[in-house]
Design a protein around this motif. Structure first.
Motif, PDB file in Angstrom:
ATOM      1  N   LEU A 142       0.833  -1.204   0.000  1.00  0.00           N
ATOM      2  CA  LEU A 142       0.000   0.000   0.000  1.00  0.00           C
ATOM      3  C   LEU A 142       0.863   1.248   0.000  1.00  0.00           C
ATOM      4  O   LEU A 142       0.585   2.221  -0.699  1.00  0.00           O
ATOM      5  CB  LEU A 142      -0.930   0.002   1.221  1.00  0.00           C
ATOM      6  N   PHE A 143       1.941   1.209   0.790  1.00  0.00           N
ATOM      7  CA  PHE A 143       2.863   2.344   0.846  1.00  0.00           C
ATOM      8  C   PHE A 143       3.449   2.628  -0.531  1.00  0.00           C
ATOM      9  O   PHE A 143       3.443   3.777  -1.007  1.00  0.00           O
ATOM     10  CB  PHE A 143       3.975   2.050   1.864  1.00  0.00           C
ATOM     11  N   LEU A 144       3.916   1.564  -1.202  1.00  0.00           N
ATOM     12  CA  LEU A 144       4.517   1.739  -2.529  1.00  0.00           C
ATOM     13  C   LEU A 144       3.481   2.190  -3.554  1.00  0.00           C
ATOM     14  O   LEU A 144       3.809   2.866  -4.525  1.00  0.00           O
ATOM     15  CB  LEU A 144       5.155   0.426  -2.994  1.00  0.00           C
ATOM     16  N   GLU A 145       2.219   1.797  -3.310  1.00  0.00           N
ATOM     17  CA  GLU A 145       1.177   2.148  -4.264  1.00  0.00           C
ATOM     18  C   GLU A 145       0.807   3.623  -4.176  1.00  0.00           C
ATOM     19  O   GLU A 145       0.532   4.269  -5.179  1.00  0.00           O
ATOM     20  CB  GLU A 145      -0.047   1.287  -3.988  1.00  0.00           C
ATOM     21  N   PHE A 146       0.786   4.136  -2.952  1.00  0.00           N
ATOM     22  CA  PHE A 146       0.288   5.506  -2.789  1.00  0.00           C
ATOM     23  C   PHE A 146       1.386   6.552  -2.768  1.00  0.00           C
ATOM     24  O   PHE A 146       1.112   7.737  -2.894  1.00  0.00           O
ATOM     25  CB  PHE A 146      -0.592   5.607  -1.547  1.00  0.00           C
ATOM     26  N   LYS A 147       2.641   6.113  -2.598  1.00  0.00           N
ATOM     27  CA  LYS A 147       3.740   7.071  -2.651  1.00  0.00           C
ATOM     28  C   LYS A 147       4.112   7.290  -4.113  1.00  0.00           C
ATOM     29  O   LYS A 147       4.485   6.367  -4.816  1.00  0.00           O
ATOM     30  CB  LYS A 147       4.950   6.540  -1.883  1.00  0.00           C
ATOM     31  N   LYS A 148       3.962   8.509  -4.559  1.00  0.00           N
ATOM     32  CA  LYS A 148       4.275   8.818  -5.944  1.00  0.00           C
ATOM     33  C   LYS A 148       4.943  10.167  -6.055  1.00  0.00           C
ATOM     34  O   LYS A 148       4.531  11.099  -5.389  1.00  0.00           O
ATOM     35  CB  LYS A 148       2.996   8.810  -6.780  1.00  0.00           C
ATOM     36  N   PRO A 149       5.999  10.326  -6.879  1.00  0.00           N
ATOM     37  CA  PRO A 149       6.635   9.257  -7.646  1.00  0.00           C
ATOM     38  C   PRO A 149       7.588   8.448  -6.781  1.00  0.00           C
ATOM     39  O   PRO A 149       8.064   8.931  -5.753  1.00  0.00           O
ATOM     40  CB  PRO A 149       7.403  10.040  -8.710  1.00  0.00           C
TER      41      PRO A 149
END
Lengths: 130, 87
Positions: free
Chosen positions: A87-94
Motif C-alpha cells: 500500500l505504501f509503494l502504491e500511494f507514494k508517488k513518484p
C-alpha cells in the motif's frame, strides 16, 4: 464543483461504512454470533479455503490477540506486513529509484506468481493438518 | 527518458486482490492476482498498452470482489436480524 461534492460524499460514505465494519468486527466474535456470512466453499465441500477464518482473525486482531488471530488464519497475519508495504509503494508517488527496485523485486511478476503459489500451498496444507 | 526503468508501472491492484482473496471472494481475488502478474510482466516487456489493459482488468475484479464482499456481510447481518439465517 458538484463533482467535488459527490466525490466527498462517496469518501464520507465509505469511511463511515469502514468504521462501522471495524466496530462490528471488534465487538462481535464470529464464532459466537451468527450475524456473519459463512464461507460457501466450506459449506459445500467441508474444506477450508485460504480465506476461511479471516473474519475471526480480524476480530482477534482488532482486540490485540495476535496468537488467536494466527490460529484462525495464518495467511492473513503473515500477509499484513506485505500488504502494508504494498500500500505504501502504491500511494507514494513518484517512487525513487531505490523504491522502484524494491517494488520490482517484491511486487514484480515473479513475486506475484510466488504469492499465488503460497496461497495454493496454504490452501492444501491447512486441510491436511490440524 | 523513455526507458521503462524510469517510469512508474500502472497500478497492479495486487494488494487489493490479495485482500479480496483472503476476505471474501477467492475466485475473483485470484483473477485479480493473475492480472496483477500480467500488469508487471507486460510492463517489464515494454508493452505499456497491454499493461494498462491488464490493470483495468485487475481493477474490475477487485471492485466486483469489494462490492460483493460488503453486500454479503450487510445481507447476512440483516438476514440474521430478521431471522432468515442462523439462529
Amino acid at each position: 464543483m458538484s463533482e467535488v461534492n459527490t466525490k466527498t460524499y462517496y469518501y464520507i460514505g465509505f469511511a463511515l461504512l469502514g468504521l462501522g465494519l471495524l466496530v462490528f468486527y471488534k465487538t462481535y466474535n464470529p464464532e459466537v454470533h451468527s450475524y456473519f456470512p459463512k464461507c460457501p466453499f466450506l459449506s459445500l465441500t467441508g474444506l477450508q479455503c485460504p480465506g476461511c477464518g479471516s473474519q475471526r482473525a480480524v476480530h482477534h486482531l482488532l482486540n490485540g490477540h495476535f496468537v488467536n488471530a494466527f490460529k484462525q488464519n495464518a495467511l492473513l497475519l503473515l500477509a499484513m506486513p506485505y500488504v502494508l508495504l504494498g500500500l505504501f509503494l502504491e500511494f507514494k508517488k513518484p517512487l525513487s529509484k531505490k523504491l522502484l527496485n524494491i517494488r520490482k523485486r517484491f511486487f514484480g511478476s515473479t513475486a506475484i506468481w510466488c504469492i499465488l503459489g503460497i496461497i495454493f500451498t496454504f490452501w492444501i496444507f491447512r486441510n491436511l493438518t490440524f | 527518458m523513455n526507458t521503462i526503468n524510469n517510469q512508474n508501472p500502472p497500478k497492479s491492484w495486487l494488494v487489493e486482490s490479495i485482500l479480496a482473496t483472503i476476505f471474501c471472494c477467492l475466485p475473483f481475488g485470484i483473477a485479480g492476482i493473475v492480472n496483477a502478474a500480467k500488469v508487471e510482466s507486460k510492463f517489464a516487456q515494454g508493452d505499456l498498452e497491454g499493461a494498462e489493459r491488464a490493470s483495468a482488468n485487475a481493477k474490475k475484479w477487485t471492485l466486483i470482489s469489494a462490492a460483493l464482499g460488503v453486500l454479503v456481510v450487510v445481507l447476512a447481518f440483516i438476514g440474521t436480524m430478521l431471522g432468515f439465517v442462523g439462529s
